[in-house]
Design a protein around this motif. Sequence first.
Motif, PDB file in Angstrom:
ATOM      1  N   VAL A 199      37.332  57.557 110.216  1.00  0.00           N
ATOM      2  CA  VAL A 199      35.833  57.679 110.231  1.00  0.00           C
ATOM      3  C   VAL A 199      35.449  58.539 111.275  1.00  0.00           C
ATOM      4  N   SER A 200      34.799  59.919 110.640  1.00  0.00           N
ATOM      5  CA  SER A 200      34.116  60.735 111.787  1.00  0.00           C
ATOM      6  C   SER A 200      33.002  60.226 112.184  1.00  0.00           C
ATOM      7  N   ALA A 201      32.427  61.079 113.406  1.00  0.00           N
ATOM      8  CA  ALA A 201      31.070  60.810 113.580  1.00  0.00           C
ATOM      9  C   ALA A 201      30.010  61.071 112.760  1.00  0.00           C
ATOM     10  N   GLU A 202      30.316  62.091 112.060  1.00  0.00           N
ATOM     11  CA  GLU A 202      29.254  62.494 110.954  1.00  0.00           C
ATOM     12  C   GLU A 202      29.072  61.535 109.846  1.00  0.00           C
ATOM     13  N   LEU A 203      30.317  60.684 109.434  1.00  0.00           N
ATOM     14  CA  LEU A 203      30.137  59.942 108.365  1.00  0.00           C
ATOM     15  C   LEU A 203      29.822  58.437 109.094  1.00  0.00           C
ATOM     16  N   LYS A 204      29.882  58.114 110.328  1.00  0.00           N
ATOM     17  CA  LYS A 204      29.393  56.964 111.013  1.00  0.00           C
ATOM     18  C   LYS A 204      27.822  57.222 111.144  1.00  0.00           C
ATOM     19  N   LEU A 205      27.395  58.298 111.642  1.00  0.00           N
ATOM     20  CA  LEU A 205      26.067  58.648 111.620  1.00  0.00           C
ATOM     21  C   LEU A 205      25.244  58.653 110.218  1.00  0.00           C
ATOM     22  N   LYS A 206      25.796  59.095 109.317  1.00  0.00           N
ATOM     23  CA  LYS A 206      25.221  59.076 107.794  1.00  0.00           C
ATOM     24  C   LYS A 206      25.205  57.508 107.483  1.00  0.00           C
ATOM     25  N   HIS A 207      26.043  56.596 107.676  1.00  0.00           N
ATOM     26  CA  HIS A 207      25.908  55.201 107.423  1.00  0.00           C
ATOM     27  C   HIS A 207      24.981  54.507 107.882  1.00  0.00           C
ATOM     28  N   LEU A 208      24.748  54.824 109.359  1.00  0.00           N
ATOM     29  CA  LEU A 208      23.706  54.322 110.327  1.00  0.00           C
ATOM     30  C   LEU A 208      22.443  54.824 109.851  1.00  0.00           C
ATOM     31  N   VAL A 209      21.947  55.976 109.506  1.00  0.00           N
ATOM     32  CA  VAL A 209      20.839  56.384 109.016  1.00  0.00           C
ATOM     33  C   VAL A 209      20.377  55.763 107.759  1.00  0.00           C
ATOM     34  N   GLU A 210      21.324  55.727 106.673  1.00  0.00           N
ATOM     35  CA  GLU A 210      21.248  55.048 105.296  1.00  0.00           C
ATOM     36  C   GLU A 210      20.989  53.723 105.522  1.00  0.00           C
ATOM     37  N   SER A 211      21.523  52.975 106.405  1.00  0.00           N
ATOM     38  CA  SER A 211      21.425  51.311 106.533  1.00  0.00           C
ATOM     39  C   SER A 211      19.753  51.460 107.108  1.00  0.00           C
TER      40      SER A 211
END
Length: 467
Positions: free
Chosen positions: A390-402
């Motif tokens: 998991v990259s920082a971009e993918l993790k950030l996307k998941h946090l914003v979507e949630s």
Amino acid sequence: MMDDLRQCDQCKQYADTIHRKYRGKRYCGPCYTYFFIKRECSNCNKTKRIHRAEKRPLCYQCYSKVTPCRRCERIGRPVGKIDKFGLFCSSCANELRPESKCSLCGRVAILSIGKKYNLSTALCRNCRYRLNPKCPQCGARRALHEIKSGISICSGCANSKIYFCQGCNTPTKGARNALCDHCSALRRNGKRKDINCAGFTSPRIEQLFSGFVDWLTLEVGAEKSAFTQNRFVEFFMRLQESPIVWTEDVFFLSSIHGGFLRASSLPRRYLESTGTHFHRLALKEAMDLRTINKNLDIIRLKSAANCIPLVETYFADRIDEYKTGKTKLLTIRLESTSVRLLFETITDLNLIEDGLLTLAIKSPGVRCSLTRFISYLSLFVDRPLMYPNVSAELKLKHLVESCLTPTNEPLNIREYLATSISYLHHISAWAQDITEFNTVEDGFSVSLYGESYWVPNPLTRLRAKQN
């Protein structure tokens, strides 16, 4: 002619006269001679006809003299009736009602009308007692009388009556033939010990529990022992099925509630005082095994039906490896916790990749403990399984979507701030290193390592979307 005859309750035959009515039952001449044999009265020492079933032989005259009324407990009153429940004086016999439900508590018992309390409904003995006011001096529930000083007290306190405890003979107030608080607690504690001991099938464990209650009485007192001994019966019941050296058997120790095995628990302190030694390693492994079983129960409850057999088979093999010394229960416990987190995020085995991705974002620390289980699952799916990076971009996307999805869990602010700083400012940041953050007009101002960084606020977009 048959209507004028009366039926005997013993032989069911009709007779012209009934020789005796005893405890609500009628006896004809032959049955009276058979059931009422000549015995010596224990009170007047005269030979009279007394029922053969009476444990304490009393003749008809002495029975009413020494037997208290079942309702008011007075002795020597004129007899109103004697039925299967016992003797009732002439005053209480008119108020007696058949055994039915109490109008206050609903308990099935012998009832009587509560005219004394201005009630027209039938009450049991316990409810009648609770309706009596408490004497302000001795605390006994009974009828109160107003004295010259204006206060209302019971007749015993008004006449300065002093009673003596039946157990220790110390002066006490309340009632005749009563017990003081200490002796009452000792009696209650002993009765509960006898009741609990009667439930054991092993004489050895029964003796062990009896010794524990005696030790507990010395440690915490009779009153507290009476109220707490019942909670330890479960532990001693389990010891009835224990192996010979049960303190070293990890699988048996795991079947016992962990609270009973703490160093401060009363059962363990008692057993150690009798020479029983507990091994710290066995207790630690029993705790790990107990956690494994709890995790498996949660997996069975929350996961899909096609996943449960795979999980059970995997952990059964891992337990076999522990028995042969190839692994430790601590390792299996960590694996079971990670597998539980995985199956809490998916509903079917075909969604395993989505579950792994969600778990890698939310709980990256479980990767190491999930590697072996993922390799095991790869044998039962038609594609290779890999733990995602998991990259920082993918993790950030998941946090914003949630955050932007109302049905999902709320935003983890510190985790979002640390991930945003890592992605936007190219600085390695962790949530626990953020010392302070403030909300500004268009985002957050975050203090990290002595510097201030700006991070956008996704909640601003959420509010705009809602408006």
